[in-house]
Design a protein around this motif. Structure first.
Motif, mmCIF file in Angstrom:
data_model
loop_
_atom_site.group_PDB
_atom_site.id
_atom_site.type_symbol
_atom_site.label_atom_id
_atom_site.label_comp_id
_atom_site.label_asym_id
_atom_site.label_seq_id
_atom_site.Cartn_x
_atom_site.Cartn_y
_atom_site.Cartn_z
ATOM 1 N N LYS A 3 0.780 -1.211 0.510
ATOM 2 C CA LYS A 3 0.183 -0.625 0.252
ATOM 3 C C LYS A 3 0.918 1.151 0.075
ATOM 4 N N GLU A 4 0.474 2.504 -0.918
ATOM 5 C CA GLU A 4 1.197 3.473 -0.332
ATOM 6 C C GLU A 4 0.119 4.816 0.096
ATOM 7 N N PHE A 6 -0.922 8.147 1.087
ATOM 8 C CA PHE A 6 -1.142 9.976 -0.175
ATOM 9 C C PHE A 6 -1.662 10.913 0.612
ATOM 10 N N ASP A 8 -3.921 14.348 1.256
ATOM 11 C CA ASP A 8 -5.149 14.366 0.051
ATOM 12 C C ASP A 8 -4.526 16.124 0.352
ATOM 13 N N CYS A 59 -6.645 13.428 6.559
ATOM 14 C CA CYS A 59 -6.292 14.100 5.202
ATOM 15 C C CYS A 59 -5.237 13.186 4.642
ATOM 16 N N CYS A 61 -4.205 8.718 3.318
ATOM 17 C CA CYS A 61 -5.159 7.659 3.058
ATOM 18 C C CYS A 61 -4.367 6.727 2.342
ATOM 19 N N TRP A 62 -5.016 5.465 2.576
ATOM 20 C CA TRP A 62 -3.497 4.712 1.130
ATOM 21 C C TRP A 62 -4.255 4.408 -0.272
ATOM 22 N N LYS A 63 -3.777 4.350 -1.073
ATOM 23 C CA LYS A 63 -4.596 4.835 -2.626
ATOM 24 C C LYS A 63 -4.382 3.304 -3.312
#
Ligand code: SF4
Length: 63
Positions: A3-4, A6, A8, A59, A61-63
């Motif tokens: 997972k990466e 991210f 916002d 803000c 999250c996992w993308k």
């Protein structure tokens, strides 16, 4: 696949918590908002607990 995380950036208030806790993963970019520049600079658990769970505006999250 790993997972990466991210950020916002429209929501980021630049509080610095993620950058301070995980400087090998997050940094401020030229706009002054946090970005995830190395998603593999820490374990998924560390990113979850020391950034995602403590971001005051949720803000990250996992993308
Ligand atoms: S913890 Fe959240 S609000 Fe604070 S700098 Fe990081 S992404 Fe921005």
């Amino acid at each position: 696949m790993a997972k990466e995380a991210f950020v916002d950036q429209d929501m980021c208030i630049a509080c610095g918590i993620c950058v301070q806790n995980l400087p090998d993963v997050f940094r401020f970019d030229d706009s002054g908002k946090a970005e995830c520049f190395d998603p593999y600079g820490a374990t998924e658990d560390e990113i979850q607990q020391e950034a995602i769970d403590v971001c005051p505006v949720s803000c990250i999250c996992w993308k």
